[in-house]
Design an enzyme around this catalytic site. Structure first.
Site, PDB file in Angstrom:
ATOM      1  N   HIS A  66      -4.607 -63.996  -2.767  1.00 41.02           N
ATOM      2  CA  HIS A  66      -3.665 -65.209  -3.095  1.00 41.02           C
ATOM      3  C   HIS A  66      -4.411 -65.831  -4.407  1.00 41.02           C
ATOM      4  CE1 HIS A  66      -7.351 -67.294  -1.120  1.00 41.02           C
ATOM      5  NE2 HIS A  66      -7.922 -66.483  -0.759  1.00 41.02           N
ATOM      6  N   CYS A 117     -10.809 -62.728   1.885  1.00 38.81           N
ATOM      7  CA  CYS A 117      -9.933 -62.452   0.927  1.00 38.81           C
ATOM      8  C   CYS A 117     -10.156 -62.853  -0.965  1.00 38.81           C
ATOM      9  CB  CYS A 117      -8.378 -63.325   0.572  1.00 38.81           C
ATOM     10  SG  CYS A 117      -8.016 -62.430   2.660  1.00 38.81           S
TER      11      CYS A 117
END
Length: 678
Positions: free
Chosen positions: A562, A581
């Site tokens: 992301h 992440c």
């Protein structure tokens, strides 16, 4: 971010190993290596050191700067042919020619005693797909149900004209062994069934022996086992006692089954590894492609080129082959490269005075008096040169990353090369024509087409206490203007303490507290009683922790790639700051690279993608999906052909070496896969 969340890189380039010499056993590697003087000319560029072709789009070329792409996106297929994601991988002619040069293994003495079990583990568990490519009816095992292990083979051996001829009774002896003694040769039920089925389909005729001696196929297998060290394996794990000069048919039958069972062990080890990687931690969660034992026997026995069949079990990624070249070079030299180690300590900057400075000078070959502890400008220039060569920020500051590179490059490199080769076995065996690879210790992501990098950029990965997991899943869709639903672990560990100190601390960050679908006043809640029943949501916007977009490859760890509002972190050398992440630098360029492959011929340029930013949440589903590999390689060959070492960020390399006995402690299998005892 979520609940858990190249810069020289996995580059293409090679150095020519030294001339053929002795493969010597390093105490730290635990490998029993045999001589390979006079290697014939059919066995591999890995031994000859023939260079693997390099180009600007290679997997991690040197001199990459933030914001710089690797190559124009249209150049995604070899030989200027249209790219077909469902077609067979087509490397460039230059690369194919370089990778195809394989010299034949020399004959090795086979006088080692056969161990009862491999020295390390029994291989990966039965995860992943079987060995691909065995589809020809002439090679595949019969489709009928496999006989149960330990039951007599149903097909009787044919009668021979001379029952006293050497080998005439081998089929009958094989039938006896398969009927009641198969467990002596193979402990895994799948292997037992495959062996019974294989010989039943052959009428119990041998494949690896002929008469009262080893057949040409058997000799090829023995050569492969003896040369296992070049794959980073221990030849002692595959040692088969030699037949006596006038072997009886019973001894030949034993040799036949011993060879066949060892072929299965070797294929499993070289393809999917020697232990279950999940034993390291819950965050080490790859899915090695364990070869199907029936397919292994069919491929090896039915191939017109058995050596190529054996070679096909090893990882086919170019980066693995480059490490193999480096390992062969060190083996030919008969030693690892040992240099001065610089101890850990405070960060060193030009102008500092530190007792480690003389060691730093010695490590870099800079003269100076032993009592001179000043970090002067001359030494700083040498450090900057080293940092450039190592793909690090050339700032002259000796921090953790530079120190790890200095010590990694200066110690005995063989254990690290072998440990990293082992982790290449954890990546799915089939090389996808398109894949995305995040190398965690390198803090880089690459989009790879036909083993050529078409886009690369920096990433931020998980902190050591919130690690980015190792795994492979398929990229499926992208989300623009995402909301962030805060995971329970972050609520518990980070947000609840803030709320107890200041109920409106999260509100000022744009994070709403939600109960039963309604936003509630955080000041009206007694947070000392916990956050059960409440959820936390951050609406889309510039402050959103996920930035403007996220790239989804659904997985049980709930991690993804992301954007991020914290863009200053990409300038750092050591980029481990997330909850698991992977944060991507320049996400618009990354999205363009993904959409060019996942939504081909639809014109998804950066300006078009930018129009999706702002407003409500939007999703774009890829028509063509491809794997995302989150991997951990801290020793690799960069785009300039240099062997590079990076910090063992999560300790996974150290754990791999410990399990394999590369730390000097020998371990043997005690039970199931991955269960070890000292």
């Amino acid at each position: 971010m979520s609940g858990r969340g190249k810069e020289a890189g996995l580059g293409l380039g090679g150095r020519r190993p030294g001339g053929a010499a002795a493969l010597l056993l390093s105490a730290a590697t635990g490998l029993a290596l045999a001589s390979f003087a006079g290697v014939p000319p059919v066995r591999a560029q890995e031994m000859s050191g023939a260079p693997i072709a390099l180009d600007r789009a290679g997997n991690g070329t040197g001199g990459f700067e933030a914001g710089q792409g690797a190559s124009p996106l249209p150049a995604v297929a070899a030989d200027n042919e249209p790219f077909d994601i469902f077609g067979k991988r087509r490397p460039s002619p230059a690369r194919s020619a370089a990778l195809a040069m394989r010299p034949e293994p020399a004959p090795f003495p086979l006088n080692a005693a056969l161990p009862a079990e491999p020295t390390v583990g029994k291989g990966a568990p039965n995860t992943g797909a079987g060995t691909p490519g065995v589809t020809s009816p002439s090679l595949a095992t019969p489709a009928s149900p496999l006989p149960a292990a330990g039951t007599p083979a149903s097909v009787k051996p044919p009668q021979t004209a001379d029952s006293n001829a050497p080998g005439a009774q081998v089929p009958a002896r094989l039938a006896d062994l398969l009927g009641g003694q198969i467990v002596r040769f193979a402990s895994r039920p799948a292997d037992q069934q495959a062996l019974v089925a294989f010989y039943t389909a052959r009428g119990n005729q041998p494949a690896f022996t002929s008469g009262n001696h080893v057949s040409p196929l058997g000799q090829i297998a023995l050569d492969q086992f003896a040369a296992a060290a070049v794959e980073g394996l221990n030849p002692a794990d595959y040692a088969v006692p030699a037949l006596p000069p006038k072997a009886s048919d019973a001894q030949v039958a034993e040799m036949e089954l011993r060879l066949a069972a060892t072929v299965l062990t070797y294929a499993r080890h070289v393809q999917s590894g020697r232990f279950d990687p999940k034993t390291i931690s819950k965050d080490v969660d790859p899915s090695p492609t364990v070869p199907d034992p029936a397919a292994v026997l069919a491929l090896v026995s039915g191939s017109p080129n058995p050596r190529a069949a054996f070679d096909s079990f090893a990882p086919q990624y170019d980066e693995y082959k480059l490490l193999k070249v480096e390992l062969a070079k060190l083996m030919a030299e008969g030693r690892g490269v040992t240099q001065v180690q610089v101890p850990a300590g405070p960060m060193l900057r030009p102008g500092d005075s530190d007792p480690r400075v003389p060691l730093l000078r010695a490590r870099l070959g800079i003269g100076g008096a032993p009592e001179d502890t000043e970090y002067d400008s001359f030494l700083a220039d040498a450090v900057r040169d080293f940092q450039k060569l190592s793909g690090l920020k050339p700032d002259g500051v000796v921090g953790r990353g530079t120190l790890a590179a200095l010590n990694g490059a200066g110690g005995d490199q063989m254990p690290d090369i072998i440990a990293n080769m082992e982790r290449w076995r954890w990546v799915p065996h089939q090389v996808a024509p398109v894949y995305v690879m995040v190398n965690i210790p390198e803090f880089m992501v690459r989009v790879v087409v036909n083993e050529q990098t078409v886009h690369e950029t920096r990433v931020v990965v998980g902190k050591p206490d919130t690690q980015t997991p190792l795994m492979s899943e398929n990229m499926q869709y992208a989300v623009f203007n995402p909301s962030w639903n805060v995971p329970p672990s972050i609520i518990r560990n980070e947000m609840l303490p803030k709320l107890m100190a200041d109920p409106y601390a999260l509100e000022r960050q744009g994070i709403d507290v939600v109960r039963n679908g309604r936003i509630v006043d955080p000041g009206a809640i007694d947070w000392s009683r916990g956050a059960t029943g409440y959820s936390f949501r951050q609406e889309p916007g510039e402050r959103n922790a996920l930035g403007r977009m996220k790239f989804m490859f659904p997985n049980k760890h709930a991690v993804y790639l992301h954007d991020t509002p914290s863009r200053s972190l990409f300038a750092r050398e050591r980029r481990a700051f997330s909850h698991g992440c992977v944060r991507v630098h320049e996400p618009l360029a990354f999205a363009e690279a993904l959409f060019a492959l996942g939504l081909p011929n639809e014109g998804w340029s950066q300006p078009r993608i930018a129009k999706l930013v702002g407003g409500n949440e939007k999703s774009v589903t890829l028509k063509r999906r491809f794997p995302v590999h989150l991997v951990y390689f801290n020793t690799f060959v960069d785009g300039n052909g240099r062997l590079v070492s990076r910090e063992d960020l999560y300790g996974i390399n150290g754990a791999t070496k410990a399990i394999l006995g590369l730390d000097g402690v020998r371990r043997v299998a005690a039970g199931g896969a991955g269960t070890l005892r000292q």
